[in-house]
Write a protein that holds these residues in place. Structure first.
Motif, short mmCIF file in Angstrom:
data_model
loop_
_atom_site.label_atom_id
_atom_site.label_comp_id
_atom_site.label_asym_id
_atom_site.label_seq_id
_atom_site.Cartn_x
_atom_site.Cartn_y
_atom_site.Cartn_z
N SER A 196 47.88 34.85 30.70
CA SER A 196 46.95 35.88 31.19
C SER A 196 47.77 37.15 31.31
O SER A 196 49.00 37.08 31.34
N GLN A 198 48.48 38.81 33.74
CA GLN A 198 48.65 38.99 35.18
C GLN A 198 49.68 40.06 35.57
O GLN A 198 49.36 41.01 36.26
N LYS A 201 48.79 43.66 34.42
CA LYS A 201 47.72 44.40 35.12
C LYS A 201 48.21 44.85 36.49
O LYS A 201 47.82 45.90 36.98
N ARG A 220 47.05 28.94 26.47
CA ARG A 220 47.70 27.94 27.33
C ARG A 220 47.89 26.65 26.55
O ARG A 220 46.93 26.12 26.00
N GLN A 234 39.24 35.96 28.53
CA GLN A 234 38.96 36.32 29.92
C GLN A 234 38.41 37.74 30.03
O GLN A 234 38.76 38.59 29.21
N ASP A 236 39.38 40.27 32.33
CA ASP A 236 40.50 40.36 33.25
C ASP A 236 40.43 41.70 33.99
O ASP A 236 40.27 42.74 33.34
N HIS A 445 47.10 29.23 43.04
CA HIS A 445 46.54 30.20 42.10
C HIS A 445 47.66 30.69 41.18
O HIS A 445 47.73 30.29 40.04
N HIS A 446 48.51 31.54 41.67
CA HIS A 446 49.75 31.89 40.98
C HIS A 446 50.69 32.54 41.99
O HIS A 446 50.26 32.89 43.09
N GLY A 482 38.28 33.59 39.00
CA GLY A 482 39.17 33.39 40.14
C GLY A 482 40.13 34.54 40.24
O GLY A 482 40.48 35.17 39.23
N GLY A 483 40.54 34.84 41.46
CA GLY A 483 41.49 35.93 41.63
C GLY A 483 42.04 35.94 43.03
O GLY A 483 41.83 35.00 43.80
N SER A 484 42.74 37.02 43.33
CA SER A 484 43.37 37.10 44.65
C SER A 484 43.80 38.52 44.96
O SER A 484 43.88 39.37 44.07
N ARG A 486 47.01 40.56 45.88
CA ARG A 486 48.38 40.26 45.46
C ARG A 486 49.39 40.66 46.52
O ARG A 486 49.15 41.54 47.34
N GLY A 527 42.72 41.43 42.25
CA GLY A 527 41.86 41.37 41.07
C GLY A 527 41.26 40.02 40.86
O GLY A 527 41.27 39.15 41.75
N ILE A 528 40.76 39.86 39.68
CA ILE A 528 40.04 38.63 39.34
C ILE A 528 39.99 38.51 37.83
O ILE A 528 40.11 39.52 37.12
N ALA A 529 39.84 37.30 37.34
CA ALA A 529 39.59 37.11 35.90
C ALA A 529 38.45 36.10 35.75
O ALA A 529 38.39 35.10 36.47
N1 ASP Z 1 45.43 35.89 36.11
C1 ASP Z 1 44.65 34.99 36.89
C2 ASP Z 1 44.19 33.82 36.02
O1 ASP Z 1 44.31 33.86 34.81
C3 ASP Z 1 43.42 35.62 37.46
C4 ASP Z 1 43.74 36.63 38.51
O2 ASP Z 1 44.40 36.29 39.49
O3 ASP Z 1 43.28 37.77 38.38
O4 ASP Z 1 43.70 32.83 36.53
#
Ligand code: ASP
Length: 583
Positions: A196, A198, A201, A220, A234, A236, A445-446, A482-484, A486, A527-529
């Motif tokens: 992504s 991520q 962005k 992936r 996505q 994004d 999430h990440h 999904g997103g968060s 940061r 953000g979110i994707a």
């Molecule tokens: N990059 C994240 C994902 O691919 C989405 C995000 O957190 O904006 O799931």
């Protein structure tokens, strides 16, 4: 142009006009003195007619020789049909042909190119370009086009800027496996394809772009599963100077806009539910909320009555299936079989039938008095005619099993209509997830997701309990986005990497660029994707994202049309300095 009109255009008001059409021969019906051809293009089908009274013999013979999928140009006059076809928009007219030109003949196609085809999956994938001629397949791509267009329209209206981020990036171990691309010029070094955009962005937020989006391919290298594509798309997005609430409301706006413009549906306000509640009430972080049937726990009611299964269970939890009390023994056995399948993994199923006449029958009558069972009925608010289904065991596993059973019952009761839509925000996801295999925590999430401020102290004492500012959008039980919020400062990001088991050197090597950027005035951001293919599939009322991708990979991750993945020449390998080891 080779045509004056498309095959979807002519109407009764065009009668007597001289026109030229071009398209593919879908079907030919030959009655001897009369001959019809369905001529197809992207816009529709128009019937061509040849009849002995109006058509010269040579032209009739020429038409008779056309095969399926020949590309032809037909000149003629629009006439009113004797027997009309109200299933197609051009059904009131036909074209009386005066001149026919074969623009290109065609081999007999390997399957019939009609709405219902005789072609199996594999064949249609190998000849995807022919499959794409079929109306239902083309309609899916047209839907995808509209979703993309309306996404851009909405985000543009909200001041978002579309920025392209690179496709050749750096491999990092976090998340799924990367697809890697060897560098020829820098022998022994590799690019990776982005899972992504991520980090890019987030860097754009540091650059001050403030509102970014991109409809973007992500890659992936995950294990194959039905309906998983190694490359997918996505929507994004990232925003600066926002709280979680701002993000949820801007993107709820996007989803509402898409429902309105693509489906003509006014989506009501999207409710929010915490991850914990979702797990407790549905046993899933992506509950299908088209129907209620929420879990009720019986643990406190059922212990200590001599029934070992319940006494030894961490949780006893059930659902109430309305109107199913009169299920036969066979039907109940089927449900038991279902939950005992290895994929589900329950040991057994307990049931209580609250019969229409008010009597109660359960599979544990030996252990529980009618009074006890009344307690169950009250807990569920069950009515005569309802069936209570109960599972017991370890909490997480049991909830997961009951989730499967709930979905099955939802299907059986017709509560999962694909034309009904129910959306839900799931919020307050855990920050970390324990990985039993590697005996360490993973970012759920990440690693760029910020913990909730008030939970930061727990990072040292009880990391699994730390909640994140992370959210998912769920539609009809599908995770659509999904997103968060940061992390945007270096010390917190360093702390996070440490908790995830990175040494400071590893963190620096892999994500030093991001942490350095955080030292140059990084604004708060989040953000979110959205999974674009899945969103299209949901709009299209389909379970399969493949149907909404022009040239998808099959379930083995192959494109059988272009035959890839495939080997490369020794010369290419040498140039890259690669040696293929035998298995
Ligand atoms: N990059 C994240 C994902 O691919 C989405 C995000 O957190 O904006 O799931």
């Amino acid at each position: 142009m080779l045509r004056t009109h498309t095959c979807g255009e002519l109407r009764i008001s065009d009668v007597n006009r001289d026109v030229t059409l071009a398209g593919w021969v879908q079907r030919l019906r030959d009655k001897g003195s009369l001959l019809w051809i369905d001529l197809r293009d992207r816009y529709g089908i128009t019937q061509l007619v040849f009849d002995e009274t109006h058509t010269p013999r040579e032209l009739m013979e020429q038409a008779r020789k056309l095969g399926r999928e020949y590309v032809v140009q037909a000149e003629g006059t629009v006439v009113e049909r004797v027997s009309k076809n109200d299933r197609i928009p051009t059904g009131d007219i036909e074209l009386r042909v005066k001149k026919l030109t074969v623009l290109n003949p065609s081999r007999v196609p390997p399957f019939t190119i009609e709405d219902d085809t005789d072609g199996g999956d594999d064949l249609r994938m190998k000849y995807r370009y022919l499959d794409l001629r079929r109306t239902p397949v083309r309609d899916n791509l047209m839907l995808r086009h509209r979703v993309a267009r309306e996404t851009r329209a909405y985000l543009d209206s909200q001041n978002f800027v579309e920025v392209e981020t690179p496709v050749l990036i750096k491999s990092t171990p976090e998340g799924a496996r990367d697809f890697v691309v060897p560098s020829r010029i820098h022998r022994g070094e590799f690019y990776a394809l982005p899972q992504s955009p991520q980090t890019f962005k987030q860097l754009l937020m540091v650059s001050g772009f403030d509102r970014y989006y991109q409809i973007v391919k992500c890659f992936r290298d995950e294990d194959l599963r039905a309906d998983r594509q190694p490359e997918f798309t996505q929507i994004d997005c990232e925003m600066a100077f926002v709280t979680q609430d701002d993000i949820l409301s801007v993107f709820e706006g996007l989803i509402k806009h898409l429902f309105k413009t693509v489906k003509g549906i006014d989506l009501p306000e999207v409710p929010r539910m915490t991850y914990e509640d979702a797990m407790r009430q549905y046993g899933s972080d992506k509950p299908d909320t088209r129907f209620d049937m929420r879990f009720k726990e019986l643990t406190d009611l059922v212990k200590g009555k001599g029934f070992q299964v319940f006494d030894n269970a961490e949780i006893v939890v059930g659902i109430c299936a309305k109107g199913c009390a009169e299920y036969t023994r066979k039907q109940l056995d089927e449900l038991t079989e279902y939950v005992r399948r290895p994929q589900i993994g329950a040991k057994g199923l307990i049931y209580l039938q609250y019969k229409t006449d008010g009597s109660v029958k359960s599979s544990v009558d030996k252990f529980y008095t009618p009074e006890d069972l009344k307690g169950w009925i009250e807990r569920f608010g069950a009515n005569p005619g309802d069936l209570i289904l109960v599972l017991a065991g370890e909490t997480n596993a049991t909830r997961k099993q009951l989730n499967e059973l709930r979905l099955l019952m939802g299907d059986r009761l017709g509560l999962r209509d694909k034309n009904t839509y129910s959306a839900l925000w799931v919020i307050d996801f855990p920050l970390l997830e324990w990985d039993d295999e590697n005996q360490r925590y993973h970012a759920m999430h990440h690693p760029f997701t910020s913990p909730r401020k008030e939970d930061i102290p727990l990072l040292d004492t009880d990391p699994g309990k730390v909640r994140a500012n992370a959210y998912d959008l769920v539609i009809n039980g599908n995770e659509i986005g999904g997103g968060s919020i940061r992390i945007h400062d270096k010390p917190t990001q360093q702390l996070m990497f440490r908790k995830l088991g990175f040494t400071p050197e590893e963190a620096q090597k892999q994500f030093g660029f991001l942490m350095e950027a955080f030292e140059y005035g990084a604004p708060p951001h989040g953000g979110i994707a959205f999974g674009f293919d899945r969103l299209c599939a949901v709009f299209g009322g389909s379970d399969s994202i493949r149907d909404f991708i022009a040239f998808p990979k099959n379930n083995a991750g192959r494109d059988t049309m272009i035959d890839t993945p495939s080997t490369i020449s020794q010369e290419q390998l040498d140039e890259l300095g690669l040696v293929i080891k035998p298995e």
